[in-house]
Design an enzyme around this catalytic site. Structure first.
Site, short mmCIF file in Angstrom:
data_model
loop_
_atom_site.label_atom_id
_atom_site.label_comp_id
_atom_site.label_asym_id
_atom_site.label_seq_id
_atom_site.Cartn_x
_atom_site.Cartn_y
_atom_site.Cartn_z
N HIS A 196 2.65 -0.83 12.37
CA HIS A 196 3.87 -0.23 12.93
C HIS A 196 3.58 1.21 13.33
O HIS A 196 3.20 2.03 12.49
CB HIS A 196 5.01 -0.27 11.91
CG HIS A 196 5.68 -1.60 11.81
ND1 HIS A 196 6.89 -1.79 11.21
CD2 HIS A 196 5.31 -2.81 12.29
CE1 HIS A 196 7.23 -3.06 11.31
NE2 HIS A 196 6.28 -3.70 11.94
N TYR A 224 16.27 1.93 9.80
CA TYR A 224 16.98 2.61 8.71
C TYR A 224 18.35 3.01 9.25
O TYR A 224 18.44 3.74 10.25
CB TYR A 224 16.24 3.87 8.27
CG TYR A 224 14.97 3.63 7.48
CD1 TYR A 224 14.98 3.63 6.09
CD2 TYR A 224 13.75 3.40 8.11
CE1 TYR A 224 13.83 3.42 5.35
CE2 TYR A 224 12.58 3.17 7.38
CZ TYR A 224 12.63 3.19 6.00
OH TYR A 224 11.48 2.97 5.27
N PRO A 263 13.39 3.88 -3.15
CA PRO A 263 12.56 3.19 -2.16
C PRO A 263 12.74 3.67 -0.72
O PRO A 263 11.99 3.23 0.17
CB PRO A 263 12.98 1.72 -2.29
CG PRO A 263 14.30 1.74 -2.97
CD PRO A 263 14.35 2.98 -3.80
N LYS A 313 7.52 4.88 -0.75
CA LYS A 313 6.40 5.64 -1.33
C LYS A 313 5.86 5.11 -2.66
O LYS A 313 4.76 5.50 -3.07
CB LYS A 313 6.82 7.10 -1.53
CG LYS A 313 6.93 7.87 -0.23
CD LYS A 313 5.55 8.15 0.36
CE LYS A 313 5.58 8.45 1.83
NZ LYS A 313 5.03 7.39 2.67
N TYR A 370 6.01 10.11 6.14
CA TYR A 370 6.17 8.65 6.11
C TYR A 370 4.81 7.95 6.17
O TYR A 370 4.57 6.99 5.43
CB TYR A 370 7.08 8.18 7.26
CG TYR A 370 7.62 6.80 7.03
CD1 TYR A 370 8.88 6.60 6.45
CD2 TYR A 370 6.87 5.66 7.34
CE1 TYR A 370 9.37 5.32 6.21
CE2 TYR A 370 7.34 4.38 7.10
CZ TYR A 370 8.59 4.23 6.53
OH TYR A 370 9.06 2.96 6.28
P1 RFL Z 1 4.41 -2.25 -11.78
O1 RFL Z 1 4.36 -2.99 -10.48
O2 RFL Z 1 5.72 -2.11 -12.46
O3 RFL Z 1 3.38 -2.99 -12.75
C1 RFL Z 1 3.31 -2.65 -14.11
C2 RFL Z 1 2.76 -3.86 -14.86
O4 RFL Z 1 2.67 -3.53 -16.26
C3 RFL Z 1 3.12 -4.65 -17.00
N1 RFL Z 1 3.55 -4.22 -18.33
C4 RFL Z 1 2.84 -4.43 -19.45
N2 RFL Z 1 1.63 -4.98 -19.63
C5 RFL Z 1 1.18 -5.06 -20.92
N3 RFL Z 1 1.89 -4.63 -21.99
C6 RFL Z 1 3.11 -4.08 -21.85
N4 RFL Z 1 3.82 -3.68 -22.91
C7 RFL Z 1 3.62 -3.95 -20.52
N5 RFL Z 1 4.78 -3.44 -20.00
C8 RFL Z 1 4.71 -3.62 -18.69
C9 RFL Z 1 4.25 -5.23 -16.15
O5 RFL Z 1 4.52 -6.59 -16.46
C10 RFL Z 1 3.68 -5.06 -14.75
O6 RFL Z 1 2.96 -6.19 -14.31
O7 RFL Z 1 3.81 -0.78 -11.63
P2 RFL Z 1 2.57 -0.27 -10.74
O8 RFL Z 1 1.39 -1.21 -10.87
O9 RFL Z 1 2.41 1.16 -11.05
O10 RFL Z 1 3.06 -0.44 -9.22
C11 RFL Z 1 4.14 0.32 -8.73
C12 RFL Z 1 4.88 -0.45 -7.62
O11 RFL Z 1 5.17 -1.75 -8.10
C13 RFL Z 1 6.18 0.24 -7.20
O12 RFL Z 1 6.00 1.64 -7.12
C14 RFL Z 1 6.69 -0.25 -5.81
O13 RFL Z 1 7.03 -1.60 -5.86
C15 RFL Z 1 7.90 0.56 -5.36
N6 RFL Z 1 8.49 0.07 -4.11
C16 RFL Z 1 7.93 0.37 -2.88
N7 RFL Z 1 6.80 1.09 -2.81
C17 RFL Z 1 6.20 1.36 -1.60
O14 RFL Z 1 5.16 2.03 -1.59
N8 RFL Z 1 6.71 0.87 -0.41
C18 RFL Z 1 7.84 0.12 -0.39
O15 RFL Z 1 8.24 -0.34 0.68
C19 RFL Z 1 8.52 -0.13 -1.65
N9 RFL Z 1 9.64 -0.86 -1.69
C20 RFL Z 1 9.66 -0.72 -4.15
C21 RFL Z 1 10.21 -1.17 -2.90
C22 RFL Z 1 10.25 -1.08 -5.36
C23 RFL Z 1 11.40 -1.84 -5.36
N10 RFL Z 1 11.93 -2.20 -6.64
C24 RFL Z 1 12.44 -3.45 -6.97
C25 RFL Z 1 11.77 -1.30 -7.76
C26 RFL Z 1 11.36 -1.93 -2.90
C27 RFL Z 1 11.97 -2.26 -4.11
C28 RFL Z 1 13.25 -3.05 -4.02
C1 PHB Z 2 10.58 -3.25 2.14
O1 PHB Z 2 10.20 -3.91 3.14
O2 PHB Z 2 10.74 -3.81 1.03
C2 PHB Z 2 10.83 -1.81 2.26
C3 PHB Z 2 10.51 -1.15 3.44
C4 PHB Z 2 10.76 0.20 3.57
C5 PHB Z 2 11.36 0.89 2.52
C6 PHB Z 2 11.67 0.24 1.34
C7 PHB Z 2 11.42 -1.13 1.21
O3 PHB Z 2 11.64 2.21 2.68
#
Ligand code: RFL
Ligand code: PHB
Length: 388
Positions: A72, A200, A292, A296, A383
């Site tokens: 993109h 957005y 989100p 980031k 971004y």
């Molecule tokens: P995670 O993915 O939470 O993984 C942590 C892992 O640790 C395990 N764990 C344990 N393991 C052993 N013993 C324990 N006691 C434990 N406790 C926990 C968990 O089961 C899990 O498997 O953290 P990590 O690896 O640091 O990754 C971070 C990312 O997952 C997170 O920052 C992103 O998903 C955030 N996020 C987005 N980030 C982006 O860069 N671009 C995006 O477009 C974006 N969209 C989003 C998002 C997060 C969202 N939610 C639901 C929070 C959209 C959403 C809706």
């Molecule tokens: C997504 O596709 O899940 C997504 C994309 C952009 C954002 C947050 C989430 O800023």
């Protein structure tokens, strides 16, 4: 058992760290409390900065991403009566890649399996001991047995709710938190994306985002009150509300269909300092959470993991400086990305409790963005990702 580095958490941070360390010949192990299927069922991020794509390629897991990811070159912001196209490519020379976190995680698991790296699922009661000593160890239960791993270093990659951050004594931790008065309701549907690029939308009724995973899979979000539950939102209600928050011409193009996943995530900004205590190092959501809006979270996890992997590799080669500098180096980037996520969230969401002044400021900010290439460049460079 003995391993050089014991990684707690098998999300994207832990798996990527393990792969980078193993590629450098270091003996790393991952302990994950959940099953692999559970981890792969979590629908999360979708936007990868070039920096993360480069790391995945360097780690040898870039093939499927190259074939299936979408480049993109910009994004559309429609808010407060304005329509601003942010042309990342023209403004910064860089782009982002659309490829789901689920797919990144799957690629990492597959490669770790292929090289025979140990990833233990179902590790219960993981506890870190002696992090401030020269001989840390980790205890847990696995397959009904009490286990112990002695190691040189522990990497806390266990997300916001994991035990690693709390292992650092409270008096040594400084926590900064801002909780937003709303959440995001997200749905995944087997429908074509609204536009080629993400949209957005800022509206008096609340924020909306039209995102995607691929040509036949859309990911859409709505700002909802924290009191709402998933069960309060039928698919029909979701689509109707999304239409209301989009300009009429875009609403008319929206293709709707049944949701295949629906969830609500609260929004918060959170940073815990420092990201190190003795031989315990935190990375990713274990140390910080961003709302989100700026996409980031996963990208910050990747920059932490990059700094930490390079620092550990240098340490085993005899240079301790990068490991000493890890926390400060990672936090400097974390704060900047948190500022960006916070400012995007402020600009595009509705904050009815804050009154008319804020609403006019938000509209003015979008108007300024529409008319200023400098403002668009500032948004675009954040971004696509600040340099590591
Ligand atoms: P995670 O993915 O939470 O993984 C942590 C892992 O640790 C395990 N764990 C344990 N393991 C052993 N013993 C324990 N006691 C434990 N406790 C926990 C968990 O089961 C899990 O498997 O953290 P990590 O690896 O640091 O990754 C971070 C990312 O997952 C997170 O920052 C992103 O998903 C955030 N996020 C987005 N980030 C982006 O860069 N671009 C995006 O477009 C974006 N969209 C989003 C998002 C997060 C969202 N939610 C639901 C929070 C959209 C959403 C809706
Ligand atoms: C997504 O596709 O899940 C997504 C994309 C952009 C954002 C947050 C989430 O800023």
């Amino acid at each position: 058992m003995r391993n050089q580095i014991c990684i707690i958490g098998g999300g994207p941070s832990g798996l990527l760290l393990c792969l980078l360390l193993r590629r450098a010949g270091l003996d790393a192990i991952v302990l994950e409390q959940r099953s692999r299927d559970y981890v792969l069922a979590r629908i999360r991020a979708g936007v990868l900065e070039q920096g993360l794509v480069d790391i995945l390629r360097a780690a040898g897991v870039g093939k499927r991403l190259e074939a299936e990811g979408f480049t993109h070159d910009g994004t559309l912001i429609v808010a407060h009566g304005q329509r601003v196209h942010i042309d990342f490519k023209a403004l910064t020379g860089k782009s982002v890649t659309i490829y789901g976190q689920t797919e990144v995680t799957r690629d990492l698991y597959d490669e770790l399996d292929r090289i025979g790296a140990p990833v233990l699922h179902g590790a219960e009661g993981v506890t870190i001991h002696g992090a401030a000593t020269d001989a840390p160890h980790v205890t847990f239960r696995h397959d009904g047995q009490d286990r112990r791993i002695d190691c040189d270093y522990v990497a806390g990659c266990d997300g916001f709710h994991g035990p690693s951050r709390r292992t650092i004594p409270e008096k040594l931790r400084r926590q900064f938190e801002h909780v937003y008065p709303f959440g995001w309701l997200g749905i995944l549907s087997e429908t074509p994306p609204l536009q080629h690029e993400l949209v957005y939308a800022g509206h008096d009724r609340g924020f909306a985002l039209c995102s995607m995973r691929n040509a036949g899979l859309s990911r859409h979000y709505l700002q909802v009150p924290l009191t709402d539950e998933v069960g309060d939102w039928s698919d029909a209600a979701f689509w109707a509300e999304l239409r209301r928050r989009l300009p009429a011409d875009l609403a008319d193009q929206l293709v709707t269909g049944p949701s295949i996943e629906k969830s609500i995530a609260p929004l918060r900004s959170f940073i815990s300092e420092p990201m190190r205590w003795g031989r315990l190092f935190l990375a990713g959501d274990a140390a910080h959470i961003v709302p989100p809006t700026g996409a980031k979270g996963l990208n910050l996890a990747a920059s932490d993991v990059w700094y930490l992997s390079q620092a550990l590799i240098a340490r085993y080669a005899g240079d301790a400086e990068p490991l000493e500098a890890y926390s400060a180096r990672a936090l400097s980037r974390v704060w900047k990305a948190s500022r960006f996520s916070w400012s995007m969230t402020r600009m595009l969401h509705s904050f009815p409790a804050e009154g008319a002044f804020l609403a006019r400021m938000q509209a003015t900010e979008v108007e300024y963005l529409a008319g200023s290439q400098a403002a668009q460049t500032a948004l675009a460079e954040n971004y696509v990702g600040l340099p590591y």
